[in-house]
Write an enzyme that holds these catalytic residues in place. Structure first.
Site, short mmCIF file in Angstrom:
data_model
loop_
_atom_site.label_atom_id
_atom_site.label_comp_id
_atom_site.label_asym_id
_atom_site.label_seq_id
_atom_site.Cartn_x
_atom_site.Cartn_y
_atom_site.Cartn_z
CG HIS A 120 -2.07 -0.99 1.27
ND1 HIS A 120 -1.99 -1.90 2.49
CD2 HIS A 120 -3.01 -1.21 0.45
CE1 HIS A 120 -3.22 -2.57 2.17
NE2 HIS A 120 -3.70 -2.39 1.15
NE ARG B 233 -2.46 -7.15 -4.94
CZ ARG B 233 -3.29 -7.60 -3.97
NH1 ARG B 233 -2.84 -7.66 -2.85
NH2 ARG B 233 -4.61 -7.76 -4.20
CB SER C 173 -4.26 -6.66 4.29
OG SER C 173 -3.90 -5.44 3.90
CE LYS D 287 -13.13 -7.75 4.38
NZ LYS D 287 -12.14 -8.27 3.69
#
Ligand code: PNS
Length: 167
Positions: A17, A90, A127, A41
């Site tokens: 990040h 990515r 993450s 979540k």
């Protein structure tokens, strides 16, 4: 004034990040980090903790503003006159969903998404994987800033004292 936003859950912020945020901060006058209020979540870190970690680790960039959001990203942009959404890519596996979101946001508001290619040394980072490695005591230094690594250790130590994961 050219403003951009980098949205995400940042649970927690990783060096991947920060790679994108630092590069975006050089391209735009002001970069907003929009930290998602995650209703569905239960995250590892609370919203305040996630925002604190982003603030601490981006303070040196000088033009990064950290805020939370819980609605549509395009409304967050409209309210602040942000013209551009910036995302990191990515790998090809990110592309389908990111393209779909970019097209939806463009359709809703006319706001364009600009993609920055993640530096290769971070292309495997997420993450969720960092949380998993930290959970089993793996070494996450080099993947997250030192302060975040310390917080991850503390959180998993608290959880093992509490007798396991949060419900
Ligand atoms: O870090 P994440 O969890 O992959 O980030 C996802 C995020 C926050 C970028 C995405 O879920 C999002 O933009 N949510 C806001 C809701 C929204 O605007 N949805 C419609 C456009 S796709």
């Amino acid at each position: 004034m050219h403003k951009a936003v980098c949205p995400g859950s940042f649970d927690p912020v990783t060096n991947g990040h920060l790679d994108i945020l630092s590069r975006a901060s050089k391209l735009y006058d002001e970069v907003y980090v929009a930290v998602l209020v995650n209703k569905s979540k239960r995250g590892m870190f609370t919203l305040d903790e996630r925002m604190d970690m982003v603030r601490e680790t981006t303070a040196g960039y000088g033009n990064v503003v950290v805020e939370s959001f819980g609605g549509l990203l395009v409304d967050f942009c409209r309210e602040r006159d942000i013209q551009v959404i910036v995302k990191g890519l990515r790998a090809v596996s990110d592309f389908d969903y990111e393209l779909q979101m970019a097209q939806m946001n463009q359709q809703l508001s006319g706001i364009d998404t600009f993609f920055i290619s993640t530096s290769p040394q971070y292309s495997f980072l997420s993450s969720s994987l960092v949380r998993e490695v930290a959970k089993y005591g793996g070494d996450v230094s080099g993947m997250v800033p030192p302060k975040v690594a310390t917080r991850l250790k503390q959180r998993y130590a608290e959880q093992s004292v509490d007798g396991g994961e949060k419900p």
